[in-house]
Design a protein around this motif. Structure first.
Motif, PDB file in Angstrom:
ATOM      1  N   SER A 166       0.721  -1.241  -0.030  1.00  0.00           N
ATOM      2  CA  SER A 166      -0.189   0.043  -0.023  1.00  0.00           C
ATOM      3  C   SER A 166       0.814   1.362  -0.021  1.00  0.00           C
ATOM      4  O   SER A 166       0.635   2.091  -0.656  1.00  0.00           O
ATOM      5  N   ILE A 167       1.755   1.256   0.819  1.00  0.00           N
ATOM      6  CA  ILE A 167       2.946   2.463   0.952  1.00  0.00           C
ATOM      7  C   ILE A 167       3.523   2.569  -0.343  1.00  0.00           C
ATOM      8  O   ILE A 167       3.988   3.670  -0.921  1.00  0.00           O
ATOM      9  N   TRP A 168       3.943   1.445  -0.937  1.00  0.00           N
ATOM     10  CA  TRP A 168       4.798   1.454  -2.193  1.00  0.00           C
ATOM     11  C   TRP A 168       3.964   2.113  -3.251  1.00  0.00           C
ATOM     12  O   TRP A 168       4.520   3.111  -4.123  1.00  0.00           O
ATOM     13  N   GLN A 169       2.845   1.726  -3.240  1.00  0.00           N
ATOM     14  CA  GLN A 169       1.892   2.423  -4.318  1.00  0.00           C
ATOM     15  C   GLN A 169       1.676   3.957  -4.239  1.00  0.00           C
ATOM     16  O   GLN A 169       1.729   4.566  -5.191  1.00  0.00           O
ATOM     17  N   LYS A 170       1.515   4.270  -3.043  1.00  0.00           N
ATOM     18  CA  LYS A 170       1.414   5.524  -2.549  1.00  0.00           C
ATOM     19  C   LYS A 170       2.580   6.370  -3.012  1.00  0.00           C
ATOM     20  O   LYS A 170       2.376   7.595  -3.651  1.00  0.00           O
ATOM     21  N   LEU A 171       3.747   5.950  -2.814  1.00  0.00           N
ATOM     22  CA  LEU A 171       5.060   6.436  -3.094  1.00  0.00           C
ATOM     23  C   LEU A 171       5.070   6.490  -4.452  1.00  0.00           C
ATOM     24  O   LEU A 171       5.841   7.661  -5.089  1.00  0.00           O
ATOM     25  N   SER A 172       4.763   5.657  -5.181  1.00  0.00           N
ATOM     26  CA  SER A 172       4.989   5.731  -6.792  1.00  0.00           C
ATOM     27  C   SER A 172       3.920   6.707  -7.318  1.00  0.00           C
ATOM     28  O   SER A 172       4.308   7.480  -8.328  1.00  0.00           O
ATOM     29  N   ARG A 173       3.063   7.170  -6.650  1.00  0.00           N
ATOM     30  CA  ARG A 173       1.907   7.974  -7.380  1.00  0.00           C
ATOM     31  C   ARG A 173       2.532   9.397  -6.793  1.00  0.00           C
ATOM     32  O   ARG A 173       2.528  10.236  -7.841  1.00  0.00           O
ATOM     33  N   ILE A 174       3.006   9.577  -5.724  1.00  0.00           N
ATOM     34  CA  ILE A 174       3.884  10.618  -5.390  1.00  0.00           C
ATOM     35  C   ILE A 174       4.687  11.123  -6.123  1.00  0.00           C
ATOM     36  O   ILE A 174       5.071  12.228  -6.803  1.00  0.00           O
ATOM     37  N   ALA A 175       5.789  10.217  -6.519  1.00  0.00           N
ATOM     38  CA  ALA A 175       6.885  10.334  -7.540  1.00  0.00           C
ATOM     39  C   ALA A 175       6.525  10.665  -8.804  1.00  0.00           C
ATOM     40  O   ALA A 175       7.123  11.568  -9.337  1.00  0.00           O
ATOM     41  N   GLU A 176       5.507  10.280  -9.236  1.00  0.00           N
ATOM     42  CA  GLU A 176       4.811  10.469 -10.748  1.00  0.00           C
ATOM     43  C   GLU A 176       4.451  12.140 -10.659  1.00  0.00           C
ATOM     44  O   GLU A 176       4.440  12.570 -11.806  1.00  0.00           O
ATOM     45  N   SER A 177       4.019  12.555  -9.633  1.00  0.00           N
ATOM     46  CA  SER A 177       3.556  13.922  -9.411  1.00  0.00           C
ATOM     47  C   SER A 177       4.596  15.048 -10.029  1.00  0.00           C
ATOM     48  O   SER A 177       4.383  16.167 -10.118  1.00  0.00           O
ATOM     49  N   ASN A 178       5.902  14.399  -9.700  1.00  0.00           N
ATOM     50  CA  ASN A 178       7.202  15.511  -9.956  1.00  0.00           C
ATOM     51  C   ASN A 178       8.243  14.474 -10.117  1.00  0.00           C
ATOM     52  O   ASN A 178       8.951  14.198  -9.076  1.00  0.00           O
ATOM     53  N   SER A 179       8.415  13.999 -11.468  1.00  0.00           N
ATOM     54  CA  SER A 179       9.482  12.975 -11.769  1.00  0.00           C
ATOM     55  C   SER A 179      10.730  13.260 -11.454  1.00  0.00           C
ATOM     56  O   SER A 179      11.711  12.425 -11.193  1.00  0.00           O
ATOM     57  N   PHE A 180      11.246  14.889 -11.553  1.00  0.00           N
ATOM     58  CA  PHE A 180      12.354  15.071 -11.177  1.00  0.00           C
ATOM     59  C   PHE A 180      12.800  16.249 -10.095  1.00  0.00           C
ATOM     60  O   PHE A 180      13.661  16.763 -10.118  1.00  0.00           O
ATOM     61  N   GLY A 181      11.744  16.026  -9.032  1.00  0.00           N
ATOM     62  CA  GLY A 181      11.822  16.955  -7.965  1.00  0.00           C
ATOM     63  C   GLY A 181      11.931  16.275  -6.687  1.00  0.00           C
ATOM     64  O   GLY A 181      12.354  15.222  -6.525  1.00  0.00           O
ATOM     65  N   PHE A 182      11.798  17.097  -5.515  1.00  0.00           N
ATOM     66  CA  PHE A 182      11.915  16.378  -4.275  1.00  0.00           C
ATOM     67  C   PHE A 182      11.075  15.268  -3.958  1.00  0.00           C
ATOM     68  O   PHE A 182      11.572  14.375  -3.291  1.00  0.00           O
ATOM     69  N   GLU A 183       9.940  15.363  -4.724  1.00  0.00           N
ATOM     70  CA  GLU A 183       9.108  14.392  -4.565  1.00  0.00           C
ATOM     71  C   GLU A 183       9.310  12.961  -5.083  1.00  0.00           C
ATOM     72  O   GLU A 183       9.238  11.855  -4.297  1.00  0.00           O
ATOM     73  N   ALA A 184      10.077  12.952  -6.093  1.00  0.00           N
ATOM     74  CA  ALA A 184      10.538  11.634  -6.676  1.00  0.00           C
ATOM     75  C   ALA A 184      12.027  11.118  -5.838  1.00  0.00           C
ATOM     76  O   ALA A 184      12.027  10.106  -5.650  1.00  0.00           O
ATOM     77  N   ILE A 185      12.588  12.321  -5.126  1.00  0.00           N
ATOM     78  CA  ILE A 185      13.720  11.928  -4.255  1.00  0.00           C
ATOM     79  C   ILE A 185      13.236  11.216  -3.102  1.00  0.00           C
ATOM     80  O   ILE A 185      13.777  10.097  -2.691  1.00  0.00           O
ATOM     81  N   PHE A 186      12.242  11.844  -2.314  1.00  0.00           N
ATOM     82  CA  PHE A 186      12.229  11.195  -1.202  1.00  0.00           C
ATOM     83  C   PHE A 186      11.256   9.758  -1.273  1.00  0.00           C
ATOM     84  O   PHE A 186      11.212   8.995  -0.438  1.00  0.00           O
ATOM     85  N   ALA A 187      10.560   9.967  -2.329  1.00  0.00           N
ATOM     86  CA  ALA A 187       9.719   8.631  -2.796  1.00  0.00           C
ATOM     87  C   ALA A 187      10.801   7.498  -3.051  1.00  0.00           C
ATOM     88  O   ALA A 187      10.475   6.288  -2.465  1.00  0.00           O
ATOM     89  N   PHE A 188      11.694   7.798  -3.484  1.00  0.00           N
ATOM     90  CA  PHE A 188      12.959   6.741  -3.666  1.00  0.00           C
ATOM     91  C   PHE A 188      13.539   6.311  -2.488  1.00  0.00           C
ATOM     92  O   PHE A 188      13.572   5.181  -2.129  1.00  0.00           O
ATOM     93  N   VAL A 189      13.736   7.372  -1.628  1.00  0.00           N
ATOM     94  CA  VAL A 189      14.302   6.985  -0.259  1.00  0.00           C
ATOM     95  C   VAL A 189      13.448   6.064   0.490  1.00  0.00           C
ATOM     96  O   VAL A 189      13.731   4.950   0.986  1.00  0.00           O
ATOM     97  N   PHE A 190      12.213   6.339   0.452  1.00  0.00           N
ATOM     98  CA  PHE A 190      11.172   5.644   1.433  1.00  0.00           C
ATOM     99  C   PHE A 190      10.800   4.080   0.730  1.00  0.00           C
ATOM    100  O   PHE A 190      10.811   3.153   1.329  1.00  0.00           O
ATOM    101  N   LYS A 191      11.172   4.255  -0.685  1.00  0.00           N
ATOM    102  CA  LYS A 191      10.799   2.943  -1.212  1.00  0.00           C
ATOM    103  C   LYS A 191      12.079   2.015  -1.104  1.00  0.00           C
ATOM    104  O   LYS A 191      11.995   0.654  -0.882  1.00  0.00           O
ATOM    105  N   TRP A 192      13.421   2.719  -0.891  1.00  0.00           N
ATOM    106  CA  TRP A 192      14.273   2.137  -0.688  1.00  0.00           C
ATOM    107  C   TRP A 192      14.356   1.077   0.577  1.00  0.00           C
ATOM    108  O   TRP A 192      14.748   0.107   0.842  1.00  0.00           O
ATOM    109  N   ASP A 193      13.749   2.089   1.598  1.00  0.00           N
ATOM    110  CA  ASP A 193      13.672   1.589   2.877  1.00  0.00           C
ATOM    111  C   ASP A 193      12.955   0.238   2.839  1.00  0.00           C
ATOM    112  O   ASP A 193      13.075  -0.628   3.738  1.00  0.00           O
ATOM    113  N   ILE A 194      11.795   0.296   2.401  1.00  0.00           N
ATOM    114  CA  ILE A 194      10.563  -0.677   2.217  1.00  0.00           C
ATOM    115  C   ILE A 194      11.511  -1.962   1.531  1.00  0.00           C
ATOM    116  O   ILE A 194      11.527  -3.021   2.210  1.00  0.00           O
TER     117      ILE A 194
END
Length: 221
Positions: A166-194
């Protein structure tokens, strides 16, 4: 859009779906080295968020839901980045619902509301719908019925997998909202954590199974 953030995102490796991953494509050290390009405010907010809702914060995890709420309130006073706040609120919603599911669904415990009030927009709603199946939130959060079944079966592994997905999918949607911004960066960090938590869990299971096999051999000899 900061050029350094575009470069950072472009430098990050592909993260496979955590359930299919055999290893992490980047170490924490390498990841932190690349995160050094974050400006001080974003770095500070990311650190606060990681301390609050990362999957692997087990050593610093609050002992009670009330402690978690206090920590959340303090962190949110400093976390102003909208997408990061949205993610934290998503996680707190999830934690609040789980706290409710852990209680006895037949008798409302006022202590529950006292502990989680302020952690999630759903705290009062859950209290008001205590006698309703899945608190009347299954249409908003389709994972609730399955989570309840895992809790009733004491299936921690199944529950972990469900929540991680559930969290992974949420992070994917957040990353897609700004593929080269802070959103994509922190989404990567939390997905890496999972992904790391998933791989570590598999390692523990493998070690446990290995010990079982050793014991079986000893018992047969």
């Amino acid at each position: 859009m900061a050029t350094s953030y575009i470069t950072l995102v472009a430098s990050l490796p592909y993260l496979p779906p955590f359930k299919k991953a055999e290893r992490s494509p980047i170490t924490r050290l390498r990841l932190e080295q690349r995160l050094h390009v974050l400006d001080s405010q974003d770095a500070r907010q990311l650190a606060l968020a990681e301390a609050l809702v990362s999957w692997r914060m087990s050593l610093a995890k609050p002992k009670t839901d009330k402690e978690m709420v206090v920590r959340c309130r303090a962190a949110l006073q400093e976390i102003t980045q909208p997408a990061l706040r949205e993610f934290i609120e998503f996680r707190m919603d999830q934690q609040t619902i789980l706290a409710g599911l852990r209680q006895n669904n037949t008798i409302f415990e006022s202590a529950f509301l006292e502990q989680v009030s302020g952690a999630s927009r759903w705290a009062g709603f859950i209290a008001a719908h205590w006698d309703t199946q899945d608190f009347g939130l299954a249409a908003v959060y389709p994972w609730i019925p399955e989570a309840r079944r895992y809790l009733e079966a004491n299936d921690a592994a199944g529950l972990d997998s469900l929540l991680m997905d559930s969290i992974w999918q949420k992070l994917s949607r957040i990353a897609e909202s700004n593929s080269f911004g802070f959103e994509a960066i922190f989404a990567f960090v939390f997905k890496w954590d999972i992904l790391q938590a998933w791989l570590a869990r598999d390692a523990r299971q493998a070690k446990s199974r290995f010990q079982e096999l050793i014991n079986e051999v000893k018992n047969d000899s």
